[in-house]
Design a protein around this motif. Sequence first.
Motif, short mmCIF file in Angstrom:
data_model
loop_
_atom_site.label_atom_id
_atom_site.label_comp_id
_atom_site.label_asym_id
_atom_site.label_seq_id
_atom_site.Cartn_x
_atom_site.Cartn_y
_atom_site.Cartn_z
N CYS A 1 62.38 42.92 19.72
CA CYS A 1 62.38 42.95 21.33
C CYS A 1 62.94 43.89 21.87
O CYS A 1 64.21 43.99 21.67
CB CYS A 1 62.86 41.63 21.94
N ASP B 1 62.62 36.78 19.93
CA ASP B 1 61.38 37.21 19.21
C ASP B 1 60.11 36.08 19.46
O ASP B 1 59.26 36.15 18.80
CB ASP B 1 61.71 37.51 17.86
N ARG C 1 57.76 44.84 23.07
CA ARG C 1 57.89 44.26 21.79
C ARG C 1 57.28 45.00 20.70
O ARG C 1 56.18 45.62 21.12
CB ARG C 1 57.54 42.88 21.57
#
Lengths: 265, 265
Positions: free
Chosen positions: A106, A173, A135
């Motif tokens: 990220c 994540d 991301r």
Amino acid sequence: MVEPPKSQYRQIADLLRERIETGVYQPDDPVPSEPELASELGVSRVTVNKAISLLRTAGLVRVRRGSGTYVRSTPRITRDARYRYANPRAAELEGRALGLSPRAECTEVSKVEASTEVAVALGIDAGDPVVVRHRRLFADDEPTRLADAYLPWDIAEDAGLLEPDGAELLESDAGSGAVYAYLAERGHGPARFDEDVTVRVASDAEARALDLEDGQPVIHITHVARDADDRPVEVALHVMPAHLWRLHYDWSALYDDEYGAESDD
Amino acid sequence: MVEPPKSQYRQIADLLRERIETGVYQPDDPVPSEPELASELGVSRVTVNKAISLLRTAGLVRVRRGSGTYVRSTPRITRDARYRYANPRAAELEGRALGLSPRAECTEVSKVEASTEVAVALGIDAGDPVVVRHRRLFADDEPTRLADAYLPWDIAEDAGLLEPDGAELLESDAGSGAVYAYLAERGHGPARFDEDVTVRVASDAEARALDLEDGQPVIHITHVARDADDRPVEVALHVMPAHLWRLHYDWSALYDDEYGAESDD
């Protein structure tokens, strides 16, 4: 249909492709140098160079500066659109099915002003505040996708995504599926998805982030999630190396009467 | 994120792209020659040549041998997957929305042995007989798609597609929608569709048939129609110049519980 003869460099490209596909050149192994191939195949170095260029664009080989040309090793990954957004862990499983380890990086969560493209997709005005999450996704060490998700500020606030728990989720994540599950528990769950898929040449920055060669195509998906009131709650822009993916969509023909009715205009 | 400087040829490519997008260079007009551009922009001919190559791959310009480089004129066409298979005339309407005139060229209808790829998709054995229909589609004079449709022999026979009326339909320029309507009236209507989308470099033959430059990407769609018994009744392979298309898919999140249930494996 009678086929006209192929250009010589196409023939060489096909031969090298066959060697890669049959394992004569193994994944991650170097391909013989251009002078070696020119000598072995009895063609000019220019012809070998054009053939290798075609294989680079096709995503079969990559050049490592100062080291040589190598066979790319990551197999094509299937992205099943309906499945991946119905299951919080589905995006992670896409690569696992092939024995690849997924990883998400990220790179940024922040408040920004909506660009025209994002504003149109979200049904807001350009310049209105949105939460963005950038991301970069990997399978093993190969970058597989850039994903930029945008949420309207008031939806993010209303769902608690700006409070510690929500912010932690965004900065983790976790994939879109986890974010949708969070939104759903708080009354903003997606009821409908739209995707527009185009193919274009990677920009300089995308090529660097995705480890692509000059001129390689990327798949660009604009994914829009709408709630039960048909209001867009998220727009995600996905940029994916074209050679790495297979997109899968399936649908029933039986829900389509609404469309069929328009046919006699 | 700080952007590293762009390579010079990328900067030139971006500048030429902007001139095309803002109408400095109009659709179907020639782009100035490489020496002219090199002189105007104060860069080498090699740099201009690399920039033009990138624009050729991206589908913005095309080279006409002995004549020069021209701006491509056909806009991106939206292909709405659910709509196009719910409406017998939808495929024709895709181009019309942009003021383009559609045209279909049926190049062949014949009985052939199924290839492995087609057999797997149809759930039959390789070598089993199938009816194939090859078509090439145009918008104005621009080739937009190659479409090869395969039907299992017994389904084609059972639906009367091998009799005069059906054969006439196949040999006409009617789209898949018309064929599906015919199948549906005879008890073999599609109940479900699956599509797999990949991107690859056009083959030599495809590049010629679709008027593409060397190395340009195509979108390859494998479209499978299944009847109410989940039996595949048609497989269509579509090959489309990537720069000409935008694929649209949409679906409800509400029918997806069947998928969600698999999430805890």
